[in-house]
Design an enzyme around this catalytic site. Structure first.
Site, PDB file in Angstrom:
ATOM      1  N   GLU A   1       0.720  -1.165   0.046  1.00 59.91           N
ATOM      2  CA  GLU A   1       0.095  -0.115   0.047  1.00 59.91           C
ATOM      3  C   GLU A   1       0.814   1.313  -0.264  1.00 59.91           C
ATOM      4  O   GLU A   1       0.446   2.234  -0.708  1.00 59.91           O
ATOM      5  CB  GLU A   1      -0.935   0.043   1.376  1.00 59.91           C
ATOM      6  CG  GLU A   1      -2.197  -0.994   1.043  1.00 59.91           C
ATOM      7  CD  GLU A   1      -1.757  -2.293   1.706  1.00 59.91           C
ATOM      8  OE1 GLU A   1      -2.683  -3.310   1.645  1.00 59.91           O
ATOM      9  OE2 GLU A   1      -0.539  -2.436   2.101  1.00 59.91           O
TER      10      GLU A   1
ATOM     11  N   PHE B   1     -12.102  -7.151  13.539  1.00 59.37           N
ATOM     12  CA  PHE B   1     -10.917  -7.683  12.819  1.00 59.37           C
ATOM     13  C   PHE B   1     -10.579  -6.398  11.614  1.00 59.37           C
ATOM     14  O   PHE B   1     -11.287  -6.060  10.824  1.00 59.37           O
ATOM     15  CB  PHE B   1     -11.064  -8.861  12.034  1.00 59.37           C
ATOM     16  CG  PHE B   1     -10.154  -9.489  11.216  1.00 59.37           C
ATOM     17  CD1 PHE B   1      -9.096  -9.899  11.898  1.00 59.37           C
ATOM     18  CD2 PHE B   1     -10.256  -9.428   9.788  1.00 59.37           C
ATOM     19  CE1 PHE B   1      -7.851 -10.191  10.971  1.00 59.37           C
ATOM     20  CE2 PHE B   1      -9.057  -9.987   9.079  1.00 59.37           C
ATOM     21  CZ  PHE B   1      -7.948 -10.056   9.840  1.00 59.37           C
ATOM     22  N   GLN B   2      -9.445  -6.030  11.575  1.00 63.71           N
ATOM     23  CA  GLN B   2      -8.696  -5.159  10.760  1.00 63.71           C
ATOM     24  C   GLN B   2      -9.542  -3.729  10.881  1.00 63.71           C
ATOM     25  O   GLN B   2      -9.759  -3.157   9.931  1.00 63.71           O
ATOM     26  CB  GLN B   2      -8.918  -5.637   9.219  1.00 63.71           C
ATOM     27  CG  GLN B   2      -7.829  -6.705   9.059  1.00 63.71           C
ATOM     28  CD  GLN B   2      -7.502  -7.086   7.635  1.00 63.71           C
ATOM     29  OE1 GLN B   2      -8.385  -7.046   6.726  1.00 63.71           O
ATOM     30  NE2 GLN B   2      -6.312  -7.550   7.573  1.00 63.71           N
TER      31      GLN B   2
ATOM     32  N   LYS C   1     -17.784  -1.381   4.666  1.00 66.23           N
ATOM     33  CA  LYS C   1     -18.115  -2.424   3.552  1.00 66.23           C
ATOM     34  C   LYS C   1     -19.714  -2.466   3.398  1.00 66.23           C
ATOM     35  O   LYS C   1     -19.996  -2.829   2.233  1.00 66.23           O
ATOM     36  CB  LYS C   1     -17.421  -3.950   4.090  1.00 66.23           C
ATOM     37  CG  LYS C   1     -17.570  -4.817   3.302  1.00 66.23           C
ATOM     38  CD  LYS C   1     -16.739  -6.164   3.469  1.00 66.23           C
ATOM     39  CE  LYS C   1     -17.089  -7.373   2.547  1.00 66.23           C
ATOM     40  NZ  LYS C   1     -16.272  -8.378   2.823  1.00 66.23           N
TER      41      LYS C   1
ATOM     42  N   MET D   1      23.914  10.039   3.392  1.00 64.28           N
ATOM     43  CA  MET D   1      23.626  11.282   3.918  1.00 64.28           C
ATOM     44  C   MET D   1      23.970  11.271   5.530  1.00 64.28           C
ATOM     45  O   MET D   1      24.523  12.347   6.049  1.00 64.28           O
ATOM     46  CB  MET D   1      22.222  11.698   3.621  1.00 64.28           C
ATOM     47  CG  MET D   1      21.930  13.140   4.120  1.00 64.28           C
ATOM     48  SD  MET D   1      23.285  14.542   3.035  1.00 64.28           S
ATOM     49  CE  MET D   1      22.238  14.508   1.847  1.00 64.28           C
TER      50      MET D   1
END
Length: 673
Positions: free
Chosen positions: A149, A211-212, A261, A573
């Site tokens: 993602e 969940f999630q 959903k 760096m």
């Protein structure tokens, strides 16, 4: 069912938050957060508005929209989001009859189609499956399946930065949504127009630690321009329209739309005629410049002896007007990291980049200037160094679309809150109509002397490859005709210094946030929308490995991204700062195999083989040009691992918080400081 809108930061200089829906008095409100991003606070209430009040509001919103349309240039562009109505393509054909019910997910996808979206970057999951199923039914939207993602949101940024259109990414709930967080913060700091759509657990499960489940609206409240939690399927057409408009108008930025959903699964007949409910935001959009402001700036220019233009990322869409301004005035110009390409780097009037790793002559010009024309910039600390010493001799004119940036870091003498494009257009028109001319030849000659005295240079090794030389060779072989993306670190600064950018939107980098791993995903996003232009990711070994999985994406999606890794086996760096300020004490900055330092680790060529991406490694200077040419000539994606010494430093360098007088122009890691 109520809809829940997230509110975002309100600039201190702007009056109290104006409610998007005045009909919600007496209802519990979310208090606005204080902050500095303008055009962000467009709502902040939880409401259930009566139908009559909504209709009255729609009438008022339509009248206001017509008024704004007449004063602000919001002409429709495909996927630009700037128009007050969706810029539906003329060939658009809905898959459904007007009175045919469809799923919320199909409404989402059709809303994207009506915005002119043709490419999205989406990774599926349980809470976003419905949207992906709907995408398979779309005949015009291509989904590019990134492998993470974070990769997809960086790809959406690359798409947006290189095209000027709104980038779109889609993720599932929970970890899918939280993986977007770095990209959202990056897009906010770099003013990138982005719409991120996330799935959410069903409405009945919100707040139950399902969940999630993560409260992504709350998580992202301070790193988005605006965000939404859509609790009513009927709101989807309006919310998507508003999201695109908010992302692209004013100071661009990311907008997050979180959709449960069960809302995606509901059936409804969408109302595509719903007006946006953004009255307060529309009223705060900058108006065209006033003639009196233009005249005041011209008086300052006419009275100046040593003027300098300091332009930034806010000028990327105003490149034509900026070039004309410099042509008409003859004023030398320097750009920020984000503004590279807005003015041709090969033009003799261009002083290249200023700031911490800018040229000596650009920093000299700003230090000695008596007038600093700051266009589309925010006086970032990596540009100014010690604020009290920055442009201390100059009167400052600051033009920016974000009122919160005016005076935030450096107080201007004259300020204008306006779109730089329109402000420059007005200035240029007045120069021509009144036949105003300027002569700054003596000042230009003085700056040219500094160019000759302190040219950009790098060491010429017998056999090993100087990283600066590799980028210079790439620029020569491409003739500057390429889109360049980078990760973050030394390679990023060398790419800014040694590749010449003559057009806007050819330079993609993470500027404000400095997110490593940005290079490869942003390059594939640019390749998806610019098929006729070579796209090259100049990366470091540390940055590249952070999103190495996107090699799979460029292979499977057949995106001809070229990758040139400047591999020094270190976090370059940080090593440079260790050399300069920590007596070269290495604190976890070596990235190779400590038990076998003579071998390159990891072996990126073997990794690329696993992803079926053609590759090569070059170690000797004499082989470099041929290796780069082969990379450019090979069809499809290609990885070139260029081994370079880790002792090289990015110079010039003004230490953090220091002034121009403390600039460093010599030395490297072979010297003990």
């Amino acid at each position: 069912m109520a809809s829940i809108c997230g509110c975002t930061a309100v600039p201190p200089g702007i009056a109290s938050l104006e409610k998007v829906q005045s009909a919600t008095r007496g209802v519990k409100e979310l208090k606005p957060r204080k902050g500095f991003f303008s055009g962000a606070a467009v709502g902040g209430s939880i409401h259930i508005a009566p139908r009559k009040a909504e209709r009255s509001l729609e009438v008022r919103a339509q009248a206001l929209s017509e008024k704004i349309q007449s004063t602000v240039d919001l002409s429709p562009r495909i996927s630009s989001g700037k128009s007050l109505v969706a810029p539906t393509p003329t060939d658009f054909q809905s898959r459904y009859k007007d009175d045919e019910p469809r799923k919320g997910a199909d409404i989402i996808v059709e809303a994207l189609e009506r915005e002119g979206v043709r490419t999205v970057f989406a990774y599926p999951g349980g809470a976003s499956m419905e949207i992906h199923q709907a995408l398979t039914r779309s005949k015009c939207i291509r989904n590019i399946l990134c492998r993470h993602e974070q990769g997809e949101i960086f790809a959406a940024e690359g798409y947006a930065k290189s095209s000027g259109r709104v980038g779109v990414c889609i993720a599932t709930s929970g970890p899918g949504a939280t993986n977007l967080v770095t990209g959202l913060a990056d897009a906010l700091l770099d003013s990138v127009p982005l719409v991120a759509i996330t799935g959410q657990v069903p409405r009945r499960m919100i707040g139950t630690d399902g969940f999630q489940e993560t409260p992504i609206v709350e998580v992202t409240r301070s790193i988005t321009k605006h965000n939404y939690l859509v609790m009513n399927i009927d709101d989807i057409p309006r919310v998507i329209r508003e999201a695109f408009f908010l992302a692209a108008s004013g100071r661009p930025g990311p907008v997050l739309v979180d959709i449960p959903k069960d809302v995606q699964q509901q059936l409804a007949i969408p109302d595509w005629s719903q007006p946006m409910q953004l009255q307060g935001y529309l009223q705060r959009l900058p108006r065209p410049p006033e003639p009196s402001q233009i005249e005041q700036i011209i008086r300052l220019i006419s009275g100046a002896k040593r003027p300098v233009v300091y332009s930034g990322g806010g000028c990327n869409h105003a490149s034509e007007e900026l070039r004309e301004f410099v042509e008409l005035t003859g004023i030398p110009i320097t750009t920020t990291l984000m503004g590279l390409g807005s003015f041709p780097g090969s033009d003799p009037r261009c002083l290249q980049m200023l700031g911490m790793h800018g040229t000596v002559y650009a920093n000299y010009a700003v230090d000695q200037a008596d007038l600093l024309l700051a266009f589309g910039v925010r006086f970032d600390d990596r540009v100014t160094g010690k604020l009290e010493s920055f442009a201390s001799r100059a009167s400052i004119v600051h033009i920016d679309i974000d009122p919160a940036e005016i005076g935030k870091n450096k107080q201007p003498h004259v300020s204008m809150c306006a779109d730089v494009k329109f402000a420059l257009r007005e200035l240029n028109d007045m120069f021509r109509s009144q036949k105003i001319t300027f002569d700054f030849s003596s000042w230009v000659a003085e700056v040219e002397t500094q160019k000759q005295k302190y040219p950009m240079k790098f060491p010429n090794f017998d056999d090993c490859i100087a990283p600066q030389g590799a980028i210079q060779t790439l620029c020569e072989l491409t003739k500057g005709e390429a889109i360049i993306s980078t990760g973050v670190g030394q390679h990023q600064m060398w790419a800014a210094q040694w590749f010449k950018y003559n057009e806007p939107r050819r330079w993609l980098t993470s500027g404000g946030l400095g997110a490593m791993g940005f290079g490869l995903p942003s390059a594939l996003g640019a390749a998806a929308t610019n098929p006729g232009i070579p796209v090259i990711d100049i990366d470091g070994d540390g940055s590249f490995v952070m999103n190495v999985q996107e090699l799979a994406t460029i292979f499977v999606e057949k995106l001809p991204v070229k990758i040139m890794i400047l591999n020094n086996q270190h976090l370059g760096m940080v090593v440079q700062w260790e050399d300069r300020f920590y007596k070269a004490n290495r604190a976890h900055t070596y990235l190779g195999d400590p038990e076998n330092e003579s071998q390159i680790y990891p072996d990126f060529c073997t990794v690329a083989d696993g992803f079926k991406v053609p590759n090569a490694r070059v170690v000797r200077k004499g082989d470099l040009r041929g290796a780069i040419q082969k990379m450019l000539d090979t069809p499809g994606p290609y990885l070139l691992d260029v081994v370079v010494p880790h002792q090289e430093h990015v110079l010039p360098m003004i230490p953090g918080g220091a002034s121009f007088k403390e600039i460093i122009t010599e030395g490297d890691g072979r010297t003990i400081y």
